[in-house]
Design a protein around this motif. Structure first.
Motif, PDB file in Angstrom:
ATOM      1  N   LEU A  37       0.822  -1.208   0.000  1.00 34.96           N
ATOM      2  CA  LEU A  37       0.000   0.000   0.000  1.00 34.96           C
ATOM      3  C   LEU A  37       0.856   1.258   0.000  1.00 34.96           C
ATOM      4  O   LEU A  37       0.563   2.232  -0.703  1.00 34.96           O
ATOM      5  CB  LEU A  37      -0.934  -0.002   1.219  1.00 34.96           C
ATOM      6  N   ALA A  38       1.953   1.253   0.779  1.00 35.09           N
ATOM      7  CA  ALA A  38       2.829   2.422   0.848  1.00 35.09           C
ATOM      8  C   ALA A  38       3.421   2.741  -0.517  1.00 35.09           C
ATOM      9  O   ALA A  38       3.478   3.908  -0.938  1.00 35.09           O
ATOM     10  CB  ALA A  38       3.948   2.186   1.874  1.00 35.09           C
ATOM     11  N   ASN A  39       3.842   1.715  -1.232  1.00 32.63           N
ATOM     12  CA  ASN A  39       4.444   1.951  -2.547  1.00 32.63           C
ATOM     13  C   ASN A  39       3.397   2.268  -3.608  1.00 32.63           C
ATOM     14  O   ASN A  39       3.664   3.038  -4.534  1.00 32.63           O
ATOM     15  CB  ASN A  39       5.288   0.743  -2.951  1.00 32.63           C
ATOM     16  N   LEU A  40       2.207   1.701  -3.480  1.00 33.77           N
ATOM     17  CA  LEU A  40       1.121   2.073  -4.385  1.00 33.77           C
ATOM     18  C   LEU A  40       0.742   3.535  -4.204  1.00 33.77           C
ATOM     19  O   LEU A  40       0.408   4.228  -5.178  1.00 33.77           O
ATOM     20  CB  LEU A  40      -0.093   1.168  -4.145  1.00 33.77           C
ATOM     21  N   MET A  41       0.785   4.011  -2.957  1.00 30.58           N
ATOM     22  CA  MET A  41       0.496   5.423  -2.708  1.00 30.58           C
ATOM     23  C   MET A  41       1.554   6.317  -3.353  1.00 30.58           C
ATOM     24  O   MET A  41       1.244   7.403  -3.851  1.00 30.58           O
ATOM     25  CB  MET A  41       0.425   5.685  -1.208  1.00 30.58           C
ATOM     26  N   LEU A  42       2.811   5.856  -3.355  1.00 31.30           N
ATOM     27  CA  LEU A  42       3.861   6.624  -4.021  1.00 31.30           C
ATOM     28  C   LEU A  42       3.627   6.678  -5.529  1.00 31.30           C
ATOM     29  O   LEU A  42       3.829   7.718  -6.157  1.00 31.30           O
ATOM     30  CB  LEU A  42       5.231   6.012  -3.730  1.00 31.30           C
ATOM     31  N   VAL A  43       3.201   5.558  -6.086  1.00 29.34           N
ATOM     32  CA  VAL A  43       2.878   5.543  -7.517  1.00 29.34           C
ATOM     33  C   VAL A  43       1.741   6.521  -7.799  1.00 29.34           C
ATOM     34  O   VAL A  43       1.795   7.307  -8.750  1.00 29.34           O
ATOM     35  CB  VAL A  43       2.494   4.124  -7.966  1.00 29.34           C
ATOM     36  N   ALA A  44       0.712   6.488  -6.957  1.00 26.49           N
ATOM     37  CA  ALA A  44      -0.421   7.402  -7.133  1.00 26.49           C
ATOM     38  C   ALA A  44       0.023   8.849  -7.008  1.00 26.49           C
ATOM     39  O   ALA A  44      -0.419   9.723  -7.762  1.00 26.49           O
ATOM     40  CB  ALA A  44      -1.502   7.090  -6.102  1.00 26.49           C
ATOM     41  N   LEU A  45       0.921   9.116  -6.050  1.00 27.03           N
ATOM     42  CA  LEU A  45       1.413  10.477  -5.864  1.00 27.03           C
ATOM     43  C   LEU A  45       2.216  10.941  -7.072  1.00 27.03           C
ATOM     44  O   LEU A  45       2.074  12.077  -7.529  1.00 27.03           O
ATOM     45  CB  LEU A  45       2.268  10.548  -4.597  1.00 27.03           C
ATOM     46  N   GLY A  46       3.072  10.046  -7.599  1.00 29.70           N
ATOM     47  CA  GLY A  46       3.850  10.413  -8.778  1.00 29.70           C
ATOM     48  C   GLY A  46       2.958  10.744  -9.962  1.00 29.70           C
ATOM     49  O   GLY A  46       3.175  11.743 -10.658  1.00 29.70           O
ATOM     50  N   LEU A  47       1.924   9.926 -10.185  1.00 28.02           N
ATOM     51  CA  LEU A  47       0.990  10.196 -11.275  1.00 28.02           C
ATOM     52  C   LEU A  47       0.214  11.482 -11.048  1.00 28.02           C
ATOM     53  O   LEU A  47      -0.090  12.222 -11.991  1.00 28.02           O
ATOM     54  CB  LEU A  47       0.021   9.009 -11.432  1.00 28.02           C
ATOM     55  N   TYR A  48      -0.085  11.747  -9.782  1.00 28.85           N
ATOM     56  CA  TYR A  48      -0.813  12.976  -9.442  1.00 28.85           C
ATOM     57  C   TYR A  48       0.033  14.214  -9.732  1.00 28.85           C
ATOM     58  O   TYR A  48      -0.443  15.203 -10.294  1.00 28.85           O
ATOM     59  CB  TYR A  48      -1.213  12.913  -7.972  1.00 28.85           C
ATOM     60  N   LEU A  49       1.297  14.147  -9.351  1.00 31.93           N
ATOM     61  CA  LEU A  49       2.192  15.276  -9.611  1.00 31.93           C
ATOM     62  C   LEU A  49       2.355  15.520 -11.109  1.00 31.93           C
ATOM     63  O   LEU A  49       2.543  16.661 -11.549  1.00 31.93           O
ATOM     64  CB  LEU A  49       3.564  15.018  -8.976  1.00 31.93           C
ATOM     65  N   MET A  50       2.275  14.454 -11.896  1.00 28.55           N
ATOM     66  CA  MET A  50       2.417  14.568 -13.342  1.00 28.55           C
ATOM     67  C   MET A  50       1.104  14.956 -14.024  1.00 28.55           C
ATOM     68  O   MET A  50       1.051  15.098 -15.241  1.00 28.55           O
ATOM     69  CB  MET A  50       2.907  13.233 -13.918  1.00 28.55           C
ATOM     70  N   ASP A  51       0.029  15.069 -13.229  1.00 22.76           N
ATOM     71  CA  ASP A  51      -1.312  15.329 -13.772  1.00 22.76           C
ATOM     72  C   ASP A  51      -1.772  14.214 -14.698  1.00 22.76           C
ATOM     73  O   ASP A  51      -2.598  14.420 -15.592  1.00 22.76           O
ATOM     74  CB  ASP A  51      -1.361  16.667 -14.531  1.00 22.76           C
ATOM     75  N   MET A  94       0.125  13.306  -0.075  1.00 18.89           N
ATOM     76  CA  MET A  94       1.569  13.133  -0.020  1.00 18.89           C
ATOM     77  C   MET A  94       2.015  12.760   1.399  1.00 18.89           C
ATOM     78  O   MET A  94       2.843  11.865   1.596  1.00 18.89           O
ATOM     79  CB  MET A  94       2.271  14.416  -0.475  1.00 18.89           C
ATOM     80  N   VAL A  95       1.449  13.425   2.400  1.00 15.38           N
ATOM     81  CA  VAL A  95       1.801  13.116   3.784  1.00 15.38           C
ATOM     82  C   VAL A  95       1.374  11.695   4.140  1.00 15.38           C
ATOM     83  O   VAL A  95       2.120  10.946   4.786  1.00 15.38           O
ATOM     84  CB  VAL A  95       1.162  14.135   4.742  1.00 15.38           C
ATOM     85  N   TYR A  96       0.169  11.314   3.717  1.00 10.81           N
ATOM     86  CA  TYR A  96      -0.305   9.971   4.021  1.00 10.81           C
ATOM     87  C   TYR A  96       0.587   8.900   3.391  1.00 10.81           C
ATOM     88  O   TYR A  96       0.796   7.834   3.980  1.00 10.81           O
ATOM     89  CB  TYR A  96      -1.740   9.798   3.524  1.00 10.81           C
ATOM     90  N   SER A  97       1.109   9.184   2.206  1.00  5.49           N
ATOM     91  CA  SER A  97       1.996   8.231   1.548  1.00  5.49           C
ATOM     92  C   SER A  97       3.215   7.936   2.411  1.00  5.49           C
ATOM     93  O   SER A  97       3.622   6.783   2.573  1.00  5.49           O
ATOM     94  CB  SER A  97       2.440   8.777   0.189  1.00  5.49           C
TER      95      SER A  97
END
Length: 262
Positions: free
Chosen positions: A111-125, A174-177
């Motif tokens: 879950l922690a790494n999936l959240m990082l993937v989600a965050l990266g995609l979010y930052l990239m729009d 981002m903090v939750y990640s």
């Protein structure tokens, strides 16, 4: 946790801090202007000084005052992150010592790494799934803001410190990640260290925003900047997922993973 283990967390905070431009940029920018003297109306000046040809320019806010308030705000914000990390790491570490929760730990690792993937995609729009958390944060902020009237305007370091401490608890994807990483650290001290490294990573960006304001905010909203930062965070998440899928050590590349595999 060693400094080498905390380095990826710091880098995620540094890259992800472009997201803070939208979430915290406004309030940090307000720190720069909180004590700026309000110019007197031109009409009032003309009535008081009939011979004046132009109103006197307002004296600039001292750089030292702006810096003190911005540092105080970020100190409160990072302090709240560390407290949350200590709570997350302590609770998870205590549960781990009372029961064998290897399966749960592996689940949180994914879950922690999936959240990082989600965050990266979010930052990239590229994917806006985390936008719901940000929307929730805005709702909470609107409800809490009237209660913060004694702290506004943020014309002192003490007010900025208190406001930063409160702001750090608002919902943020981002903090939750990174908090999930703090949970996997195994202890309150390690959890606090994880969140300290993350907070220090966000510090250069927010410190610069507090001093430069709109000029830097505009530059950081450029597509190329967000794309580059998003790709870096995405790479950390994908690397962690690859490690979890293989279930084996990746050698020196393990140092780039945010968490140790359970």
């Amino acid at each position: 946790m060693s400094g080498l283990q905390l380095l990826p967390v710091f880098l995620v905070g540094l890259a992800g801090s472009v997201h803070c431009v939208g979430m915290c940029g406004g309030i940090v920018g307000a720190l720069s202007a909180a004590s700026r003297p309000r110019p007197r109306p031109v009409i009032a000046i003309a009535l008081a000084q009939p011979t004046a040809t132009a109103p006197a320019a307002a004296p600039p806010v001292a750089l030292a005052d702006r810096l003190a308030r911005v540092l105080a705000y970020n100190g409160g914000r990072i302090g709240s992150y560390m407290l949350a990390g200590a709570l997350a790491g302590g609770v998870a570490g205590g549960a781990q010592s009372l029961a064998r929760m290897a399966g749960v730990q592996i689940g949180f690792y994914w879950l922690a790494n999936l959240m990082l993937v989600a965050l990266g995609l979010y930052l990239m729009d590229a994917w806006r799934g985390l936008a719901r958390l940000e929307a929730a944060g805005q709702v909470v902020w609107r409800r809490v803001q009237p209660l913060l009237a004694p702290l506004l305007p943020m014309d002192s370091a003490a007010k900025a410190l208190a406001l930063g401490g409160l702001w750090g608890w608002l919902p943020c994807g981002m903090v939750y990640s990174v908090l999930l990483t703090a949970m996997l650290s195994g202890s309150a001290a390690s959890g606090a260290a994880v969140m300290l490294a993350f907070g220090l990573g966000t510090l250069p960006m927010l410190l610069s925003l507090g001093l430069l304001g709109a000029r830097l905010r505009e530059a950081l909203q450029r597509r190329a900047v967000r794309l580059g930062c998003g790709l870096l965070v995405l790479a950390f998440g994908l690397l962690g997922l690859a490690r979890a899928a293989n279930g084996v050590s990746l050698g020196w590349i393990d140092a780039l993973c945010l968490t140790g595999h359970p």
